[in-house]
Design a protein around this motif. Structure first.
Motif, PDB file in Angstrom:
ATOM      1  N   LYS A 157       0.825  -1.218   0.000  1.00 40.33           N
ATOM      2  CA  LYS A 157       0.000   0.000   0.000  1.00 40.33           C
ATOM      3  C   LYS A 157       0.853   1.259   0.000  1.00 40.33           C
ATOM      4  O   LYS A 157       0.472   2.288  -0.563  1.00 40.33           O
ATOM      5  CB  LYS A 157      -0.917   0.005   1.227  1.00 40.33           C
ATOM      6  CG  LYS A 157      -1.780   1.252   1.353  1.00 40.33           C
ATOM      7  CD  LYS A 157      -2.669   1.209   2.586  1.00 40.33           C
ATOM      8  CE  LYS A 157      -3.482   2.487   2.728  1.00 40.33           C
ATOM      9  NZ  LYS A 157      -4.361   2.464   3.931  1.00 40.33           N
ATOM     10  N   TYR A 158       2.007   1.182   0.642  1.00 44.58           N
ATOM     11  CA  TYR A 158       2.830   2.381   0.806  1.00 44.58           C
ATOM     12  C   TYR A 158       4.038   2.371  -0.133  1.00 44.58           C
ATOM     13  O   TYR A 158       4.539   1.317  -0.542  1.00 44.58           O
ATOM     14  CB  TYR A 158       3.282   2.502   2.263  1.00 44.58           C
ATOM     15  CG  TYR A 158       2.133   2.807   3.195  1.00 44.58           C
ATOM     16  CD1 TYR A 158       1.686   4.111   3.379  1.00 44.58           C
ATOM     17  CD2 TYR A 158       1.460   1.778   3.862  1.00 44.58           C
ATOM     18  CE1 TYR A 158       0.614   4.388   4.214  1.00 44.58           C
ATOM     19  CE2 TYR A 158       0.383   2.051   4.706  1.00 44.58           C
ATOM     20  CZ  TYR A 158      -0.034   3.366   4.869  1.00 44.58           C
ATOM     21  OH  TYR A 158      -1.099   3.632   5.685  1.00 44.58           O
ATOM     22  N   SER A 159       4.499   3.574  -0.459  1.00 49.14           N
ATOM     23  CA  SER A 159       5.592   3.739  -1.418  1.00 49.14           C
ATOM     24  C   SER A 159       6.794   4.435  -0.790  1.00 49.14           C
ATOM     25  O   SER A 159       6.669   5.119   0.230  1.00 49.14           O
ATOM     26  CB  SER A 159       5.108   4.578  -2.607  1.00 49.14           C
ATOM     27  OG  SER A 159       4.698   5.874  -2.150  1.00 49.14           O
ATOM     28  N   GLY A 197       9.455  17.063  -3.544  1.00 50.17           N
ATOM     29  CA  GLY A 197       8.214  17.782  -3.796  1.00 50.17           C
ATOM     30  C   GLY A 197       7.011  16.883  -3.575  1.00 50.17           C
ATOM     31  O   GLY A 197       6.024  17.282  -2.933  1.00 50.17           O
ATOM     32  N   ASP A 198       7.080  15.664  -4.096  1.00 56.11           N
ATOM     33  CA  ASP A 198       5.984  14.711  -3.911  1.00 56.11           C
ATOM     34  C   ASP A 198       5.863  14.280  -2.457  1.00 56.11           C
ATOM     35  O   ASP A 198       4.763  14.088  -1.937  1.00 56.11           O
ATOM     36  CB  ASP A 198       6.196  13.476  -4.794  1.00 56.11           C
ATOM     37  CG  ASP A 198       5.663  13.682  -6.203  1.00 56.11           C
ATOM     38  OD1 ASP A 198       5.126  14.775  -6.484  1.00 56.11           O
ATOM     39  OD2 ASP A 198       5.779  12.755  -7.029  1.00 56.11           O
ATOM     40  N   LEU A 199       6.993  14.120  -1.799  1.00 58.17           N
ATOM     41  CA  LEU A 199       6.982  13.710  -0.398  1.00 58.17           C
ATOM     42  C   LEU A 199       6.318  14.784   0.471  1.00 58.17           C
ATOM     43  O   LEU A 199       5.442  14.499   1.284  1.00 58.17           O
ATOM     44  CB  LEU A 199       8.416  13.459   0.076  1.00 58.17           C
ATOM     45  CG  LEU A 199       8.597  12.930   1.498  1.00 58.17           C
ATOM     46  CD1 LEU A 199       8.036  11.522   1.632  1.00 58.17           C
ATOM     47  CD2 LEU A 199      10.088  12.938   1.867  1.00 58.17           C
ATOM     48  N   GLY A 202       2.484  15.052  -0.089  1.00 56.52           N
ATOM     49  CA  GLY A 202       1.621  13.941   0.274  1.00 56.52           C
ATOM     50  C   GLY A 202       1.404  12.910  -0.814  1.00 56.52           C
ATOM     51  O   GLY A 202       0.563  12.015  -0.670  1.00 56.52           O
ATOM     52  N   ASN A 203       2.169  12.995  -1.914  1.00 59.81           N
ATOM     53  CA  ASN A 203       2.030  12.037  -3.011  1.00 59.81           C
ATOM     54  C   ASN A 203       3.030  10.890  -2.933  1.00 59.81           C
ATOM     55  O   ASN A 203       3.017   9.988  -3.767  1.00 59.81           O
ATOM     56  CB  ASN A 203       2.189  12.757  -4.355  1.00 59.81           C
ATOM     57  CG  ASN A 203       1.107  13.794  -4.577  1.00 59.81           C
ATOM     58  OD1 ASN A 203      -0.073  13.523  -4.339  1.00 59.81           O
ATOM     59  ND2 ASN A 203       1.497  14.983  -5.017  1.00 59.81           N
ATOM     60  N   LEU A 204       3.911  10.925  -1.938  1.00 58.15           N
ATOM     61  CA  LEU A 204       4.901   9.878  -1.709  1.00 58.15           C
ATOM     62  C   LEU A 204       4.949   9.654  -0.209  1.00 58.15           C
ATOM     63  O   LEU A 204       4.890  10.605   0.579  1.00 58.15           O
ATOM     64  CB  LEU A 204       6.274  10.322  -2.229  1.00 58.15           C
ATOM     65  CG  LEU A 204       7.436   9.345  -2.071  1.00 58.15           C
ATOM     66  CD1 LEU A 204       7.230   8.107  -2.942  1.00 58.15           C
ATOM     67  CD2 LEU A 204       8.759  10.031  -2.438  1.00 58.15           C
ATOM     68  N   ASP A 205       5.038   8.396   0.201  1.00 60.25           N
ATOM     69  CA  ASP A 205       4.931   8.083   1.633  1.00 60.25           C
ATOM     70  C   ASP A 205       6.252   8.141   2.393  1.00 60.25           C
ATOM     71  O   ASP A 205       6.334   8.708   3.485  1.00 60.25           O
ATOM     72  CB  ASP A 205       4.300   6.698   1.800  1.00 60.25           C
ATOM     73  CG  ASP A 205       2.929   6.606   1.150  1.00 60.25           C
ATOM     74  OD1 ASP A 205       2.136   7.545   1.332  1.00 60.25           O
ATOM     75  OD2 ASP A 205       2.678   5.608   0.438  1.00 60.25           O
ATOM     76  N   PHE A 206       7.284   7.515   1.832  1.00 60.93           N
ATOM     77  CA  PHE A 206       8.575   7.445   2.517  1.00 60.93           C
ATOM     78  C   PHE A 206       9.704   7.765   1.539  1.00 60.93           C
ATOM     79  O   PHE A 206       9.530   7.682   0.323  1.00 60.93           O
ATOM     80  CB  PHE A 206       8.804   6.049   3.097  1.00 60.93           C
ATOM     81  CG  PHE A 206       7.770   5.600   4.082  1.00 60.93           C
ATOM     82  CD1 PHE A 206       7.842   5.992   5.416  1.00 60.93           C
ATOM     83  CD2 PHE A 206       6.724   4.782   3.691  1.00 60.93           C
ATOM     84  CE1 PHE A 206       6.892   5.578   6.328  1.00 60.93           C
ATOM     85  CE2 PHE A 206       5.754   4.360   4.595  1.00 60.93           C
ATOM     86  CZ  PHE A 206       5.841   4.760   5.922  1.00 60.93           C
ATOM     87  N   ALA A 207      10.860   8.090   2.090  1.00 60.39           N
ATOM     88  CA  ALA A 207      12.031   8.342   1.244  1.00 60.39           C
ATOM     89  C   ALA A 207      13.279   8.310   2.109  1.00 60.39           C
ATOM     90  O   ALA A 207      13.212   8.340   3.344  1.00 60.39           O
ATOM     91  CB  ALA A 207      11.916   9.688   0.539  1.00 60.39           C
TER      92      ALA A 207
END
Length: 329
Positions: A157-159, A197-199, A202-207
Motif C-alpha cells: 500500500k505504501y511507497s 516535492g511529492d513527499l 503527500g504524493n509519496l509516503d517514505f524516502a
C-alpha cells in the motif's frame, strides 16, 4: 697538463654533467610537476561537487600544486568516472566521486563499461554520506516501530522514493524491505527535487534523504524523521535512532560515501603521495568542520577504500537479485 690528467679531468666533467642531467630529469619527473585535474562526475552544487572541491583544496595545499575541478555529469556519475578510467595513469587525472559510480551503478547500467573494483586505483575514502529514513506528514507513524507495524499490516500500500534506480538511497530502501520483510513500492525519480516535492505534498509516503535535504522539510512540518541508515546514530543527530536499533532491522547499515580514485595502473609512489596528502588534509580541524557543517562527516583517512568498494558491491549485487532489477541502457 699531461695525458693522464686530461683523461681524469674529462671523466670528472662527464660525471658532473651526468649528475646534473640526472638531477634535472628527476626534477622533471617529480610528482606533481603540473596541474592535477580532479573530475567530479556530477553537476556543480551538489554534495559530491562540494566534497570534491574540498578535496581539491586539500591536494593543492598539501602537494603545492594547482588543482583544476572539472564537472562531468551524466548517467548517475558513470560518464565522469569513465573519463577517469580511460585517462593516462600518471596521477594527473583523478576521480572525486561517490558510492554510486564507484560501486552501485555497475549492477543497473548495462552501458557501463568499467568495473570499479578492477579499473580504478582506490586512493582514499574522503567523507561519509549518512542518510535518514523519513515519512511524509500524512503517514500515521512517528517512529520505526510504528513504521514496521504499518507496512506489515498493509503490504504494497505504501511507497518510497529514491533519486534513481541504482542510487544509494534506492539500495538502502531495498535493504529495509529485505531485512524487515516488508513490501513497499519503489518509485524512482530523476533526481531529488521532484521526489522531495511529492513527499512534502503527500504524493509519496517514505524516502531516504540526507540530513541537509531533510532539515527544511522537517522545519516546515512536511516530513518526520524515523531513523538513520547508518550502523550507529549520526554524531550530529544523536536523538535520531539508527534503523538497526529495531529488532526487525538488526544489522541494517547502508549509507553512501565519497572517495578519491585514479585510473588503474597509477604508480605506487604517486598513490602513496596522494593518500598522505588526503590523510593530512582530513586531519585539519578547519577541513573537518567544513565537511561536518555540510552533513558529510569526514573519513579518518585510513580506511581501505578498496575493501569498502568490494563490500558494498557485494551488498548491491544481492539487493539487485532481491529487487529483481534488470540493468538498463
Amino acid at each position: 697538463m699531461n695525458l693522464t690528467q686530461a683523461a681524469i679531468s674529462r671523466r670528472t666533467l662527464l660525471a658532473c654533467a651526468a649528475a646534473l642531467l640526472g638531477g634535472s630529469l628527476h626534477a622533471q619527473t617529480a610528482y606533481p610537476n603540473k596541474p592535477i585535474r580532479v573530475v567530479v562526475p556530477y553537476a556543480p552544487g551538489g554534495s559530491v561537487d562540494m566534497v570534491g572541491r574540498v578535496i581539491g583544496d586539500i591536494l593543492a595545499k598539501q602537494l603545492g600544486t594547482t588543482v583544476v575541478i572539472e564537472n562531468v555529469p551524466g548517467a548517475a556519475g558513470v560518464v565522469g568516472a569513465q573519463r577517469v578510467v580511460s585517462a593516462k595513469p600518471d596521477g594527473y587525472t583523478l576521480l572525486a566521486g561517490s558510492s554510486n559510480e564507484m560501486a552501485g551503478t555497475k549492477f543497473v547500467n548495462a552501458a557501463q563499461k568499467y568495473d570499479p573494483a578492477v579499473d580504478l586505483t582506490p586512493i582514499a575514502l574522503t567523507a561519509s554520506a549518512p542518510n535518514l529514513w523519513v515519512a511524509g506528514a500524512h503517514v500515521p507513524v512517528k517512529n520505526i516501530d510504528e513504521f514496521i507495524q504499518l507496512v506489515k499490516a498493509n503490504p504494497g500500500k505504501y511507497s518510497y522514493g529514491s533519486p534513481g534506480i541504482g542510487s544509494t538511497p534506492h539500495f538502502s530502501g531495498e535493504l529495509i524491505k529485505k531485512t524487515a520483510g516488508v513490501h513497499l513500492v519503489h518509485i524512482p525519480y530523476k533526481g531529488s527535487p521532484a521526489m522531495t516535492g511529492d513527499l512534502g505534498g503527500g504524493n509519496l509516503d517514505f524516502a531516504i534523504l540526507s540530513p541537509m535535504a531533510s532539515a527544511p522539510l522537517v522545519q516546515s512540518g512536511k516530513i518526520k524523521i524515523l531513523g538513520a541508515t547508518t550502523a550507529e546514530r549520526i554524531s550530529t543527530l544523536k536523538n535520531v535512532p539508527a534503523l538497526a536499533e529495531h529488532p526487525a532491522l538488526k544489522g541494517y547499515a547502508l549509507s553512501g560515501w565519497f572517495a578519491l580514485a585514479a585510473p588503474k595502473g597509477v604508480p605506487a609512489d604517486i598513490v602513496a603521495s596522494l593518500q598522505k596528502a588526503v590523510q593530512a588534509g582530513l586531519a585539519d580541524p578547519a577541513i573537518r568542520q567544513r565537511l561536518e557543517a555540510a552533513g558529510t562527516p569526514p573519513a579518518n583517512g585510513t580506511e581501505s577504500l578498496a575493501q569498502v568498494i568490494r563490500t558494498d558491491m557485494g551488498k548491491y549485487a544481492e539487493l539487485v537479485k532481491f529487487a529483481k532489477i534488470t540493468p538498463e541502457n
